[in-house]
Design a protein around this motif. Structure first.
Motif, PDB file in Angstrom:
ATOM      1  N   ALA A  51       0.831  -1.201   0.000  1.00 27.38           N
ATOM      2  CA  ALA A  51       0.000   0.000   0.000  1.00 27.38           C
ATOM      3  C   ALA A  51       0.869   1.255   0.000  1.00 27.38           C
ATOM      4  CB  ALA A  51      -0.930  -0.006   1.210  1.00 27.38           C
ATOM      5  N   ARG A  52       1.930   1.252   0.799  1.00 23.80           N
ATOM      6  CA  ARG A  52       2.832   2.406   0.840  1.00 23.80           C
ATOM      7  C   ARG A  52       3.481   2.639  -0.523  1.00 23.80           C
ATOM      8  NH1 ARG A  52       5.709   5.184   4.854  1.00 23.80           N
ATOM      9  NH2 ARG A  52       4.952   3.757   6.486  1.00 23.80           N
ATOM     10  N   ASP A  53       3.951   1.552  -1.164  1.00 21.94           N
ATOM     11  CA  ASP A  53       4.583   1.682  -2.473  1.00 21.94           C
ATOM     12  C   ASP A  53       3.587   2.188  -3.513  1.00 21.94           C
ATOM     13  OD1 ASP A  53       6.931   0.777  -1.391  1.00 21.94           O
ATOM     14  OD2 ASP A  53       6.746  -1.266  -2.175  1.00 21.94           O
ATOM     15  N   LEU A  54       2.366   1.662  -3.472  1.00 24.20           N
ATOM     16  CA  LEU A  54       1.350   2.041  -4.455  1.00 24.20           C
ATOM     17  C   LEU A  54       0.951   3.506  -4.295  1.00 24.20           C
ATOM     18  CD1 LEU A  54      -0.692   1.114  -6.670  1.00 24.20           C
ATOM     19  CD2 LEU A  54      -2.291   0.630  -4.798  1.00 24.20           C
ATOM     20  N   ILE A  55       0.745   3.924  -3.059  1.00 25.65           N
ATOM     21  CA  ILE A  55       0.273   5.285  -2.784  1.00 25.65           C
ATOM     22  C   ILE A  55       1.411   6.287  -2.842  1.00 25.65           C
ATOM     23  CG2 ILE A  55      -0.712   6.732  -0.930  1.00 25.65           C
ATOM     24  CD1 ILE A  55      -2.344   4.128  -0.180  1.00 25.65           C
TER      25      ILE A  55
END
Length: 616
Positions: A538-542
């Protein structure tokens, strides 16, 4: 001796593996081949006799398996663990043989050995018959593109060289392998220990009219049709000084000549080969298998991971494909979880979007499944974060094979063979929008971002998210709360609480949160999100700059005392099988942006701390 060496120089090379179940005699067979082919030096023979006395399993006789089982653990346990490679030659051909382990937990090593093999010797213990691992290895050999197989029915001496016993195993294997696509299956009755039908025809099997194993190995065809195209994965940019720039790598397919026009597949840039450099000087042409540095007539933007091709024979790219996947790790493979993928020299992130079916190796039947377990072989659909140069494995081992690497542990968890690209990958394109995120943020008067609350059930995630939204709303901030229970009543109502469903739940939420952030909103998510890998995804995507991870670290004992929804009570009574913190793990963040323990501070204090962090 000189005549023998001169003969060898013109010989072709056969790479083959021995495989099958444990204790079927693979290492003994290779040792016997080396012994009977007189490939052992005097000091090796002396060492073998000494090792046989110390570690051997054949009493006073020589234990041929010790020629191959080189690891101490292998000799002590009498099993093969790692892949052992041996080189030998006869007057007719050169050989590289890979002895692969029979134990199920070392199946990954068998895949490694099979990946470069031209043919396979599948051993079967005549007194036992076909086993699950025998079938698994045969199936894997077919997946890895091996088309010629010897069925070596071993330990025939223990069956009094019974033709009936041999024919039953031959018929069973032929029936099983009928749909595996082998071009030839040659069954040979042998005794690796005694030497029957290894290098010479055995007097004990007068009913067998076929070749000895060595005669077969010397005659099986291995000629490959040269590739018309040229494939060159760039391994590194060779720049020793300001006056030289070249692209180094190994020619994977075909050949290239000075003067050929080549293309960088990803960018489409064109250039002409001006020089082909090696350690021994320049070459007019580079062929398959040669390691070279290419110099081009003009500067182009290319680096490790790019793939060069002839401009007249371009290669394909895709970001979605279907593949056969061999799962090789104890941690289960989950749909939606992010992995790193390596294909040739290309690296990217990837997720399994669908597991179409798992193959039951005993029957080759297709079984439904939601996750992959150790040694599972399945057909899956995968999506990468960027397009890759690819091809089907049956046409190109270089562009059709890949590995998956766990992003948290850096362990190789799977190997895959691409079946085909997915057409929709070519038909779906990102639409350019006239109004962008900065425009929406300017209208809102603040940045969009995602505040990700994670913690056990009952820790106070939803309460905190709701209170923070009230405080932000009072300050004119446009917000939205994505709450776990609310989302499961609509968007994710089809998902349960298995590990696979939890991964997919978080993947969908991360995608939705990113879209809402792109709309200029401050998104507050309140989900247990128990796995570090998915929170990292989620951190990488956002984006790290827009992602605030809030660990609500309230202890389990406090959460159970609260038990607002009665979930812990039901879980302790065995009514909820996948309750996080009770019978399903929660992986606490290693370095969250903010930590809040609602048992140690009031709601007002927690919100104030979050607001101060927001202001910063």
């Amino acid at each position: 001796m000189e005549d023998f060496l001169s003969q060898q120089r013109g010989q072709d090379l056969l790479r083959f593996i021995t495989c099958g179940s444990v204790d079927d005699g693979k290492s003994t067979l290779i040792g016997r081949l080396l012994w009977d082919a007189q490939q052992l030096l005097d000091d090796q023979i002396v060492a073998l006799k000494a090792e046989s006395k110390k570690h051997g399993t054949q009493g006073k006789n020589i234990d041929f398996a010790l020629l191959v089982d080189g690891l101490t653990a292998e000799r002590e346990q009498g099993i093969t663990i790692d892949v052992a490679y041996r080189f030998f030659a006869t007057a007719k051909r050169k050989f590289i043989v890979a002895d692969t382990p029979g134990h199920e937990q070392y199946t990954r090593n068998m895949v490694t050995g099979a990946s470069t093999a031209d043919m396979a010797v599948v051993l079967v213990d005549a007194s036992v018959g076909l086993l699950t691992q025998t079938r698994r290895h045969a199936f894997l050999a077919s997946l890895m593109g091996i088309r010629h197989v010897v069925l070596a029915v071993n330990k025939m001496d223990q069956m009094a060289f019974s033709e009936g016993a041999f024919r039953r195993i031959e018929a069973a294997f032929t029936a099983f392998a009928g749909t595996l696509g082998f071009e030839s299956i040659t069954a040979i009755p042998i005794s690796a220990l005694k030497g029957d039908n290894i290098t010479e025809e055995s007097p004990h099997t007068k009913w067998y009219l076929g070749p000895s194993l060595m005669a077969y190995l010397e005659s099986v065809p291995v000629h490959k049709t040269p590739s018309a195209r040229w494939v060159f994965p760039v391994q590194w940019v060779n720049r020793p000084d300001a006056f030289f720039r070249g692209f180094s790598g190994t020619v994977a397919e075909g050949s290239v000549k000075v003067g050929d026009e080549v293309r960088v597949t990803a960018s489409g840039q064109l250039a002409v080969v001006s020089d082909i450099v090696t350690m021994d000087g320049s070459l007019p042409q580079a062929r398959e298998g040669e390691a070279v540095t290419l110099c081009l007539d003009r500067p182009i933007d290319a680096s490790r991971g790019d793939v060069l091709a002839l401009s007249r024979l371009p290669l394909e790219m895709t970001d979605q494909f279907e593949a056969s996947v061999v799962w090789m790790h104890a941690d289960e493979g989950l749909m939606g979880r992010q992995y790193d993928l390596k294909l040739a020299t290309q690296w990217t992130s990837v997720s399994i979007t669908e597991i179409k079916h798992r193959v039951a190796v005993d029957t080759l039947a297709h079984e439904a499944c939601r996750s992959l377990q150790l040694n599972d072989i399945a057909v899956c659909k995968l999506a990468t974060s960027r397009p890759l140069v690819f091809d089907a494995y049956e046409r190109s081992k270089t562009l059709g094979s890949f590995i998956l690497v766990d992003r948290a542990t850096q362990s190789t968890v799977a190997a895959g063979m691409i079946r085909h690209g997915l057409r929709r990958a070519q038909n779906v394109h990102r639409q350019a929008l006239s109004v962008a995120r900065p425009d929406r943020e300017r209208l809102n008067g603040h940045r969009g971002r995602v505040v990700w609350f994670t913690g056990l059930s009952g820790s106070g995630k939803s309460t905190l998210a709701n209170a923070l939204e009230v405080a932000l709303h009072a300050r004119g901030v446009r917000t939205y709360v994505l709450d776990g229970d609310n989302v499961r009543q609509g968007l994710n109502r089809d998902l349960g609480f298995t590990p696979a469903d939890r991964v997919e739940n978080i993947r969908r939420i991360a995608e939705i949160a990113k879209l809402m952030m792109d709309a200029g909103l401050v998104v507050l998510t309140a989900f247990i999100s128990p796995y570090q890998r998915e929170r990292a995804m989620a951190r990488d995507l956002i984006g790290a700059d827009d992602f605030v991870e809030v660990f609500v670290s309230t202890p389990l004992t406090v959460c159970e005392q609260r038990d607002v929804k009665g979930l812990y009570q039901q879980a302790r009574a065995g009514k909820i099988p996948n309750m996080t913190g009770v019978n399903s793990p929660y992986e606490a963040p290693d370095s969250p942006d903010i930590t809040v323990d609602t048992s140690a501070m009031s709601l007002e204090q927690a919100v104030q701390m979050l607001i101060e962090r927001w202001a910063s």
